[in-house]
Design a protein around this motif. Structure first.
Motif, mmCIF file in Angstrom:
data_model
loop_
_atom_site.group_PDB
_atom_site.id
_atom_site.type_symbol
_atom_site.label_atom_id
_atom_site.label_comp_id
_atom_site.label_asym_id
_atom_site.label_seq_id
_atom_site.Cartn_x
_atom_site.Cartn_y
_atom_site.Cartn_z
ATOM 1 N N ASP A 53 -0.327 15.775 0.358
ATOM 2 C CA ASP A 53 -0.648 16.891 -0.530
ATOM 3 C C ASP A 53 -0.751 16.454 -1.984
ATOM 4 O OD1 ASP A 53 -0.669 18.553 1.645
ATOM 5 O OD2 ASP A 53 1.355 19.353 1.313
ATOM 6 N N GLY A 54 -0.163 15.304 -2.313
ATOM 7 C CA GLY A 54 -0.223 14.807 -3.685
ATOM 8 C C GLY A 54 -1.413 13.908 -3.956
ATOM 9 N N LEU A 55 -2.359 13.831 -2.995
ATOM 10 C CA LEU A 55 -3.461 12.875 -3.101
ATOM 11 C C LEU A 55 -4.830 13.538 -3.015
ATOM 12 C CD1 LEU A 55 -2.172 10.172 -0.564
ATOM 13 C CD2 LEU A 55 -1.916 10.106 -3.053
ATOM 14 N N ASN A 56 -5.778 12.940 -3.688
ATOM 15 C CA ASN A 56 -7.192 13.165 -3.418
ATOM 16 C C ASN A 56 -7.707 11.909 -2.716
ATOM 17 O OD1 ASN A 56 -7.367 15.714 -4.836
ATOM 18 N ND2 ASN A 56 -7.222 14.524 -6.736
ATOM 19 N N ILE A 57 -8.306 12.064 -1.569
ATOM 20 C CA ILE A 57 -8.730 10.938 -0.736
ATOM 21 C C ILE A 57 -10.233 10.743 -0.884
ATOM 22 C CG2 ILE A 57 -8.883 10.078 1.631
ATOM 23 C CD1 ILE A 57 -6.329 11.753 2.202
ATOM 24 N N ILE A 58 -10.634 9.521 -1.242
ATOM 25 C CA ILE A 58 -12.034 9.238 -1.558
ATOM 26 C C ILE A 58 -12.522 8.050 -0.735
ATOM 27 C CG2 ILE A 58 -13.658 8.592 -3.384
ATOM 28 C CD1 ILE A 58 -11.415 9.726 -5.350
ATOM 29 N N PHE A 59 -13.489 8.271 0.126
ATOM 30 C CA PHE A 59 -14.186 7.169 0.780
ATOM 31 C C PHE A 59 -15.277 6.698 -0.180
ATOM 32 C CE2 PHE A 59 -12.120 9.035 4.402
ATOM 33 C CZ PHE A 59 -11.885 7.959 5.257
ATOM 34 N N PRO A 60 -15.182 5.465 -0.674
ATOM 35 C CA PRO A 60 -16.096 5.021 -1.733
ATOM 36 C C PRO A 60 -17.514 4.725 -1.239
ATOM 37 C CG PRO A 60 -14.057 3.734 -1.703
ATOM 38 C CD PRO A 60 -14.133 4.480 -0.418
ATOM 39 N N ASN A 61 -18.444 4.731 -2.191
ATOM 40 C CA ASN A 61 -19.816 4.245 -1.991
ATOM 41 C C ASN A 61 -20.517 4.949 -0.836
ATOM 42 O OD1 ASN A 61 -18.003 1.954 -3.155
ATOM 43 N ND2 ASN A 61 -20.074 1.356 -3.762
ATOM 44 N N GLN A 62 -20.440 6.278 -0.865
ATOM 45 C CA GLN A 62 -20.982 7.085 0.227
ATOM 46 C C GLN A 62 -22.385 7.626 -0.039
ATOM 47 O OE1 GLN A 62 -19.014 7.737 3.390
ATOM 48 N NE2 GLN A 62 -18.455 5.812 2.373
ATOM 49 N N ASP B 51 0.829 -1.212 0.000
ATOM 50 C CA ASP B 51 0.000 0.000 0.000
ATOM 51 C C ASP B 51 0.862 1.260 0.000
ATOM 52 O OD1 ASP B 51 -2.183 -1.661 0.117
ATOM 53 O OD2 ASP B 51 -3.108 -0.667 1.842
ATOM 54 N N THR B 52 1.898 1.280 0.830
ATOM 55 C CA THR B 52 2.729 2.475 0.949
ATOM 56 C C THR B 52 3.391 2.837 -0.368
ATOM 57 O OG1 THR B 52 3.152 2.032 3.293
ATOM 58 C CG2 THR B 52 4.688 3.489 2.165
ATOM 59 N N SER B 53 3.995 1.859 -1.033
ATOM 60 C CA SER B 53 4.693 2.157 -2.286
ATOM 61 C C SER B 53 3.725 2.586 -3.386
ATOM 62 C CB SER B 53 5.519 0.952 -2.746
ATOM 63 O OG SER B 53 4.689 -0.161 -3.039
ATOM 64 N N ASN B 54 2.534 2.000 -3.416
ATOM 65 C CA ASN B 54 1.566 2.385 -4.438
ATOM 66 C C ASN B 54 0.978 3.765 -4.166
ATOM 67 O OD1 ASN B 54 1.296 0.199 -6.475
ATOM 68 N ND2 ASN B 54 0.894 -1.055 -4.681
ATOM 69 N N VAL B 55 0.758 4.102 -2.898
ATOM 70 C CA VAL B 55 0.293 5.453 -2.578
ATOM 71 C C VAL B 55 1.355 6.478 -2.957
ATOM 72 C CG1 VAL B 55 -0.284 7.034 -0.689
ATOM 73 C CG2 VAL B 55 -1.320 4.769 -0.783
ATOM 74 N N ARG B 56 2.605 6.179 -2.675
ATOM 75 C CA ARG B 56 3.686 7.096 -3.052
ATOM 76 C C ARG B 56 3.753 7.260 -4.570
ATOM 77 N NH1 ARG B 56 7.066 8.842 0.845
ATOM 78 N NH2 ARG B 56 7.085 7.751 2.863
ATOM 79 N N ALA B 57 3.514 6.179 -5.304
ATOM 80 C CA ALA B 57 3.530 6.265 -6.770
ATOM 81 C C ALA B 57 2.416 7.175 -7.274
ATOM 82 C CB ALA B 57 3.393 4.868 -7.373
ATOM 83 N N VAL B 58 1.254 7.099 -6.631
ATOM 84 C CA VAL B 58 0.149 7.980 -7.012
ATOM 85 C C VAL B 58 0.471 9.429 -6.660
ATOM 86 C CG1 VAL B 58 -2.254 8.575 -6.486
ATOM 87 C CG2 VAL B 58 -1.622 6.195 -6.914
#
Length: 363
Positions: free
Chosen positions: A262-271, A226-233
């Motif tokens: 700061d490099g992310l948009n955070i989305i809680f799905p199916n809300q 998860d950490t490496s993929n979040v950093r890639a995003v």
């Protein structure tokens, strides 16, 4: 007081009380573990009213505060063996009625289900636990109880936002997201549990079509964590991934690397009002079938759901409370609607989830 037993020559992820067993070879150790004949530092199976023996697959130093606070409150010493979930489950099976373990703590509803299927838990009737732990976060027959939870959510790149902004898990299969998704392997238990929840909610056929669509949208083969993929995003190498919320919580704390968040948009799905909510999973625990200190184990389990212990889970490891309000850095992500599918289903649907991933080509 706590007594923590670390391993010597043990397989990775397995803690062995080396002061009490020193195998002459790795093969000798393997045979000992297989037969369940390793000598324990708690040499008598008889109850000791001053201790509780805990086998834990949680490897967080912050949990030590839980053990110390429980001892300070009750005078009961926590004896701790740490190891991988599957290794600890098998160890209790091998030890049988002679196990010194009073309580097994592990980090995924699927593994709690596996432990129950192996017959290592006993039912616990406790008004305290029933009132504190929501029904969907505990075993229907009261053999295990959730202690903390996390959501598996979508993050997208602020640098390289996708042309189509997903708001639901189902959106990740949309053809408009071709060549945008970075993801970890389908063999990871977090992804397996998410898929199990989709099988439970959508049915196997629709869940498989979803997985096929996500695979078609991969930018690269599944890799990393998860950490490496979040950093890639965050770096703009790809546009979308899934992550557990506690990884984000680590970057929300004081002095954290704000460039990632700061490099992310955070989305809680199916809300949506008529939608099911974001997938959640739990760390949890159950009292073992042959617990020599059963009353202390129940008392410890009840303590772990108390307000003070729940605050330690949240503030120490960025997990959401199962009981009461969540505090600490993770609370900065805000409130969200959670999927209330039974956590037991995450185990029951586990094998189907693995088959769906395999058929869809998600490696």
């Amino acid at each position: 007081m706590r007594r923590i037993l670390k391993g010597s020559g043990a397989p990775k992820g397995f803690a062995l009380p080396h002061r009490f067993f020193q195998p002459r070879s790795r093969s000798g150790l393997a045979l000992c573990l297989f037969l369940g004949l390793c000598v324990h530092p708690w040499s008598s199976h008889a109850a000791d009213n001053g201790v509780v023996n805990v086998y834990s697959a949680r490897h967080y130093d912050t949990d030590f505060a839980l053990y110390d606070a429980f001892t300070e409150k009750t005078g009961i010493t926590v004896n701790l063996i740490e190891g991988g979930s599957d290794a600890l489950i098998q160890r209790i099976v091998n030890e049988g009625k002679y196990t010194p373990a009073d309580l097994l703590i592990t980090v995924d509803a699927g593994r709690l289900w596996r432990a129950r299927e192996k017959g290592i838990f006993q039912p616990v009737t406790s008004d305290v636990l029933s009132s504190r732990v929501p029904e969907h976060l505990r075993d229907a027959d009261r053999e295990w109880f959730g202690l903390s939870k996390r959501a598996r959510i979508i993050v997208t790149s602020a640098k390289r936002p996708p042309a189509f902004a997903p708001t639901r898990y189902e959106d990740l299969a949309d053809p408009r997201l071709r060549d945008t998704i970075c993801m970890r392997s389908s063999s990871n238990i977090y992804n397996i549990s998410l898929m199990a929840s989709l099988v439970e909610s959508l049915g196997e056929e629709k869940a498989e079509k979803w997985a096929e669509g996500v695979v078609a949208n991969f930018k690269r083969r599944p890799q990393g964590n998860d950490t490496s993929n979040v950093r890639a995003v965050a770096a703009g190498e790809c546009s979308i991934t899934l992550t557990n919320t506690y990884y984000l919580g680590r970057w929300l704390g004081e002095g954290a690397d704000r460039r990632v968040i700061d490099g992310l948009n955070i989305i809680f799905p199916n809300q949506g009002d008529d939608d099911r909510g974001a997938h959640v999973n739990v760390s949890g625990a159950g009292v073992t079938k042959h617990a020599p200190n059963r009353d202390n184990a129940v008392r410890f389990l009840e303590y772990l759901t108390s307000a003070s212990a729940q605050a330690i889970f949240a503030e120490g490891n960025n997990e959401y409370a199962v009981s009461g309000d969540t505090t600490g850095a993770i609370a900065k992500l805000g409130a969200f609607k959670e999927d209330r599918v039974s956590a037991t289903a995450l185990g029951v649907r586990q094998q189907t989830a693995v088959r769906v991933f395999d058929r869809a080509g998600w490696r």
